[in-house]
Write a protein that holds these residues in place. Structure first.
Motif, mmCIF file in Angstrom:
data_model
loop_
_atom_site.group_PDB
_atom_site.id
_atom_site.type_symbol
_atom_site.label_atom_id
_atom_site.label_comp_id
_atom_site.label_asym_id
_atom_site.label_seq_id
_atom_site.Cartn_x
_atom_site.Cartn_y
_atom_site.Cartn_z
ATOM 1 N N ARG A 657 0.860 -1.182 0.000
ATOM 2 C CA ARG A 657 0.000 0.000 0.000
ATOM 3 C C ARG A 657 0.895 1.230 0.000
ATOM 4 O O ARG A 657 2.012 1.203 0.523
ATOM 5 C CB ARG A 657 -0.925 0.041 1.225
ATOM 6 N N ILE A 658 0.397 2.294 -0.577
ATOM 7 C CA ILE A 658 1.175 3.525 -0.610
ATOM 8 C C ILE A 658 0.237 4.701 -0.406
ATOM 9 O O ILE A 658 -0.897 4.706 -0.891
ATOM 10 C CB ILE A 658 1.954 3.671 -1.938
ATOM 11 N N THR A 659 0.704 5.685 0.349
ATOM 12 C CA THR A 659 -0.056 6.912 0.556
ATOM 13 C C THR A 659 0.543 8.005 -0.313
ATOM 14 O O THR A 659 1.738 8.289 -0.238
ATOM 15 C CB THR A 659 -0.023 7.340 2.027
ATOM 16 N N LEU A 660 -0.316 8.578 -1.153
ATOM 17 C CA LEU A 660 0.094 9.684 -2.014
ATOM 18 C C LEU A 660 -0.405 10.990 -1.423
ATOM 19 O O LEU A 660 -1.597 11.141 -1.156
ATOM 20 C CB LEU A 660 -0.486 9.517 -3.414
ATOM 21 N N ALA A 661 0.493 11.930 -1.229
ATOM 22 C CA ALA A 661 0.074 13.254 -0.779
ATOM 23 C C ALA A 661 -0.753 13.937 -1.871
ATOM 24 O O ALA A 661 -0.776 13.498 -3.019
ATOM 25 C CB ALA A 661 1.306 14.096 -0.449
ATOM 26 N N GLY A 662 -1.440 15.003 -1.492
ATOM 27 C CA GLY A 662 -2.124 15.791 -2.504
ATOM 28 C C GLY A 662 -1.146 16.247 -3.571
ATOM 29 O O GLY A 662 -0.061 16.727 -3.248
ATOM 30 N N ARG A 663 -1.506 16.046 -4.848
ATOM 31 C CA ARG A 663 -0.629 16.289 -5.991
ATOM 32 C C ARG A 663 0.657 15.474 -5.886
ATOM 33 O O ARG A 663 1.716 15.862 -6.408
ATOM 34 C CB ARG A 663 -0.297 17.775 -6.167
ATOM 35 N N GLY A 664 0.576 14.332 -5.259
ATOM 36 C CA GLY A 664 1.752 13.496 -5.060
ATOM 37 C C GLY A 664 2.032 12.581 -6.241
ATOM 38 O O GLY A 664 1.162 12.276 -7.050
ATOM 39 N N VAL A 665 3.295 12.123 -6.318
ATOM 40 C CA VAL A 665 3.755 11.253 -7.395
ATOM 41 C C VAL A 665 4.561 10.114 -6.796
ATOM 42 O O VAL A 665 5.337 10.317 -5.851
ATOM 43 C CB VAL A 665 4.645 12.026 -8.399
ATOM 44 N N ALA A 666 4.386 8.928 -7.331
ATOM 45 C CA ALA A 666 5.224 7.789 -6.971
ATOM 46 C C ALA A 666 5.667 7.095 -8.248
ATOM 47 O O ALA A 666 4.904 7.002 -9.214
ATOM 48 C CB ALA A 666 4.472 6.813 -6.075
ATOM 49 N N VAL A 667 6.912 6.622 -8.250
ATOM 50 C CA VAL A 667 7.433 5.804 -9.346
ATOM 51 C C VAL A 667 7.794 4.464 -8.740
ATOM 52 O O VAL A 667 8.792 4.342 -8.013
ATOM 53 C CB VAL A 667 8.652 6.460 -10.021
ATOM 54 N N LEU A 668 6.975 3.467 -9.007
ATOM 55 C CA LEU A 668 7.087 2.178 -8.350
ATOM 56 C C LEU A 668 7.840 1.177 -9.212
ATOM 57 O O LEU A 668 7.657 1.128 -10.434
ATOM 58 C CB LEU A 668 5.700 1.619 -8.030
ATOM 59 N N THR A 669 8.684 0.395 -8.558
ATOM 60 C CA THR A 669 9.381 -0.696 -9.232
ATOM 61 C C THR A 669 9.068 -1.998 -8.512
ATOM 62 O O THR A 669 8.673 -2.000 -7.347
ATOM 63 C CB THR A 669 10.900 -0.462 -9.252
ATOM 64 N N ASP A 670 9.279 -3.098 -9.199
ATOM 65 C CA ASP A 670 8.854 -4.394 -8.673
ATOM 66 C C ASP A 670 9.843 -4.991 -7.688
ATOM 67 O O ASP A 670 9.460 -5.798 -6.849
ATOM 68 C CB ASP A 670 8.640 -5.379 -9.833
ATOM 69 N N ALA A 671 11.105 -4.626 -7.795
ATOM 70 C CA ALA A 671 12.098 -5.350 -7.005
ATOM 71 C C ALA A 671 13.170 -4.412 -6.473
ATOM 72 O O ALA A 671 14.289 -4.367 -6.975
ATOM 73 C CB ALA A 671 12.739 -6.456 -7.836
ATOM 74 N N GLY A 672 12.823 -3.655 -5.459
ATOM 75 C CA GLY A 672 13.814 -2.799 -4.822
ATOM 76 C C GLY A 672 14.268 -1.657 -5.703
ATOM 77 O O GLY A 672 13.658 -1.335 -6.710
ATOM 78 N N ARG A 673 15.387 -1.057 -5.326
ATOM 79 C CA ARG A 673 15.861 0.100 -6.076
ATOM 80 C C ARG A 673 16.376 -0.329 -7.436
ATOM 81 O O ARG A 673 16.817 -1.449 -7.645
ATOM 82 C CB ARG A 673 16.957 0.830 -5.298
ATOM 83 N N ILE A 674 16.333 0.591 -8.366
ATOM 84 C CA ILE A 674 16.749 0.317 -9.733
ATOM 85 C C ILE A 674 18.260 0.125 -9.756
ATOM 86 O O ILE A 674 19.002 0.874 -9.140
ATOM 87 C CB ILE A 674 16.351 1.496 -10.628
#
Length: 675
Positions: A657-674
């Motif tokens: 689960r992820i909480t996005l702030a107002g006007r928030g952005v997330a860039v999600l990856t499947d397996a840890g950091r790129i």
């Protein structure tokens, strides 16, 4: 393009400033993580102050300074705004409106696209530029002209008239063929020679619709001829350097699909309106069109505003976080560059109140801090560049149909191509469904669902393409007033919509456009509510009615239908359903077609997109963008990490689960950091 990562920067106009400012510009560009600038867009008068007298010394120093700072240049050909001496010496280059009134210098784009004098001087300038800067270490890309058709959409002067006649001879070959295509037997308009043909200037009443349509085609071709004349020089003198120009969103004079074949990368200027609550949906449509125009190739956002613009009736600034959010939206929908107009805010001129990356207030401003923050984020994720998106839904758009639809003498003047397209795109966007925007000539077999908002003009060949798509198992949605005329704006014989009649399983007996402000009730179980703008008297010829008009002269007659055809099915919508009904219908059609959203159960106002590395090195990037002003929580289908998290620990911790702030952005990856 050269280099790696998402390009970041803006228009750079050093000619507006004394040379001692340039060193500070370079220092602050580095502090803001700028990697590319567009330079020279309006520099013609300074590099050629008098006919044939060249002064490139100052621009050499600009280019050398940018190269020394490691900043790439998208070098403009400088031809967007001719210098005053050119129109004084050759007033025939100035454009004229349909009434014969001349448009004078004092702004920009004050040239007739068909003018051989303008084109000759432009090509001469481009030859100087390409010869001088071929091989320069800063040169990464060419930027031809600027916003073609923004101010001079068409010219109606005698030079344009002669160019139009040449274009018509090439298109029709004989005057008899033109007379047939233009239906000139009506109103005694038959021509005996091409020399009798004029542009559709202001007439006592409606000019010939087919003539107007062809003049729109010609206007697009004339602008493109200017572009191609310059591109030929660049390709010859600087082979291997990509060439583009900045298109405008939903820009009627310029057929983006026709231009895409001549652009090494699609490029766009887009200025979202802070006062339009849902402008991000319009942005989504345009961004998807840019991505789709060259079959998914990453594209460039060459201009946007860091804050307010100067040309709307009310020019509000972007609220905190909006510039970041809307920049990431472009990237989420396929952009590999985010640039702004402009780097340093002007002190004078028509755009002095247009915001810039470096405002009048300098570095101690909210705008510059947000610019720095965005540049830092983009620099941290170079792996996104080059990744691509895939869609199982296509929405069809066609400039020729747009042009023909909005020519006068229709059942209603309220039909607006852009509004109709967005009404069909919105429910897909809000459902989180990936969507391509493509012309009807595109191969459709790879799509599970194809949506046709309005194709008033539909050729027999394109109609057969849609029919074959459904026959082969595709799912198709077609809306009102489609398939009415051929490429010459002549009604298809055989009862409307003749080329789609068997496919749709119905006949439209009469068009019943609704009066301004009037709605009509629609009833049919799940599809019960209101519609507006348009209605049609539909006779079923094999299709089934899913909803009917519930009041008025058409009460009891079909409003929404479904027809099984071959191995597929087609839905027809004979009115403009209110947003909730259109969403319900497209949700049902998507389910039948097996089209799933990027992420299930998205909260309202949250956008989700995916970009993938075609070579499989970095896997998938899932972008979440919260277009609401309050925080929301999003459930993820599997544990993911957010590459934009505030701390390295948070960025490395997978979560479901992820909480996005107002006007928030997330860039999600499947397996840890790129990696």
């Amino acid at each position: 393009m050269r280099g790696t990562g998402i390009h970041f920067g803006g228009d750079y106009n050093p000619e507006q400033w004394p040379e001692e400012v340039w060193a500070e510009d370079l220092k602050l560009m580095k502090a803001a993580h700028v990697t590319m600038v567009t330079a020279g867009i309006f520099s013609w008068a300074k590099v050629e102050p008098r006919p044939g007298e060249w002064d490139f010394g100052w621009f050499d120093r600009v280019m050398d300074g940018l190269a020394g700072a490691g900043i790439d240049v998208c070098l403009a050909t400088m031809t967007a705004s001719p210098p005053p001496w050119l129109s004084r010496a050759h007033p025939g280059i100035l454009p004229e409106d349909p009434d014969g009134r001349r448009r004078w210098p004092g702004g920009r784009q004050h040239y007739c696209p068909s003018s051989p004098v303008y084109r000759a001087h432009a090509v001469r300038l481009v030859e100087q530029l390409a010869t001088r800067y071929a091989g320069h270490p800063a040169l990464a890309m060419w930027h031809v002209g600027n916003e073609y058709g923004c101010h001079t959409r068409q010219c109606f002067c005698e030079v344009s008239a002669e160019d139009f006649r040449t274009w018509l001879r090439d298109r029709y070959e004989t005057i008899e063929a033109l007379n047939e295509a233009w239906s000139t037997a009506f109103w005694s308009q038959q021509y005996g020679d091409f020399d009798e043909v004029l542009p559709p200037r202001t007439a006592p009443t409606f000019p010939n619709p087919a003539q107007q349509l062809d003049y729109l085609r010609f206007g697009d071709a004339a602008l493109r001829a200017c572009y191609l004349a310059e591109k030929e020089v660049l390709d010859r003198l600087t082979p291997g350097v990509p060439v583009t120009t900045n298109l405008m969103p939903q820009h009627k004079p310029v057929d983006a699909f026709a231009w895409s074949a001549h652009m090494d990368a699609m490029a766009l200027d887009f200025y979202q309106d802070p006062y339009a609550a849902d402008d991000h949906i319009r942005a989504g449509y345009v961004f998807d069109l840019m991505r789709s125009a060259r079959s998914g190739q990453p594209w460039l956002l060459l201009e946007q505003a860091p804050g307010a613009v100067n040309w709307r009736p009310r020019n509000g600034p972007k609220p905190p976080g909006a510039m970041r959010l809307w920049s990431w939206q472009a990237i989420a929908q396929g952009a590999d560059a985010v640039l702004f107009f402009q780097w340093r805010q002007s002190l004078g001129g028509a755009e002095k109140f247009h915001s810039a990356m470096l405002p009048h207030g300098g570095t101690d401003t909210r705008t510059f801090r947000e610019v720095q923050g965005l540049g830092r984020e983009l620099a941290s994720l170079p792996e996104i560049a080059g990744t691509r998106s895939r869609a199982s839904v296509a929405l069809l758009a066609d400039w020729h149909s747009w042009w023909a639809l909005e020519v006068d003498s229709k059942p209603s003047t309220a039909l607006d191509h852009s509004e109709i397209a967005l009404a069909h795109y919105r429910p897909l966007f809000e459902a989180g469904v990936a969507c391509d925007v493509v012309p009807p000539q595109r191969e459709l077999t790879g799509y599970r669902l194809v949506v046709v908002p309005n194709l008033y003009l539909l050729t027999a060949r394109d109609a057969e393409r849609l029919t074959a798509y459904v026959r082969g198992g595709g799912h198709l949605v077609v809306s009102f007033f489609s398939g009415i005329v051929d490429e010459h704006d002549r009604v298809h014989p055989g009862g409307c919509p003749a080329p789609l009649r068997r496919l749709l399983g119905l006949r439209v007996e009469e068009f019943w456009p609704l009066d301004a402000g009037r709605t009509v009730a629609v009833g049919g179980g799940r599809y019960t509510g209101a519609a507006d703008l348009w209605s049609e008297a539909i006779d079923l010829e094999g299709a089934e009615a899913l909803a009917c008009f519930a009041e008025g002269e058409l009460a009891g007659r079909p409003a929404v239908t479904r027809h099984a055809y071959g191995r597929g099915a087609v839905w027809y919508v004979g009115t403009r359903l209110e947003a909730e009904l259109m969403r319900a219908l497209l949700d049902d059609v998507r389910e039948a077609a097996g089209v799933a959203p990027v992420l299930p159960g998205l909260p309202a106002g949250v956008q989700a997109t995916v970009r993938e590395d075609p070579e499989g090195r970095y896997g998938r990037f899932t972008f979440l963008l919260n277009h609401r002003t309050e925080a929301v929580e999003v459930a993820l289908p599997a544990p993911m990490t957010d590459a934009l998290a505030d701390t390295p620990e948070a960025a490395a911790a997978p979560a479901d689960r992820i909480t996005l702030a107002g006007r928030g952005v997330a860039v999600l990856t499947d397996a840890g950091r790129i990696p």
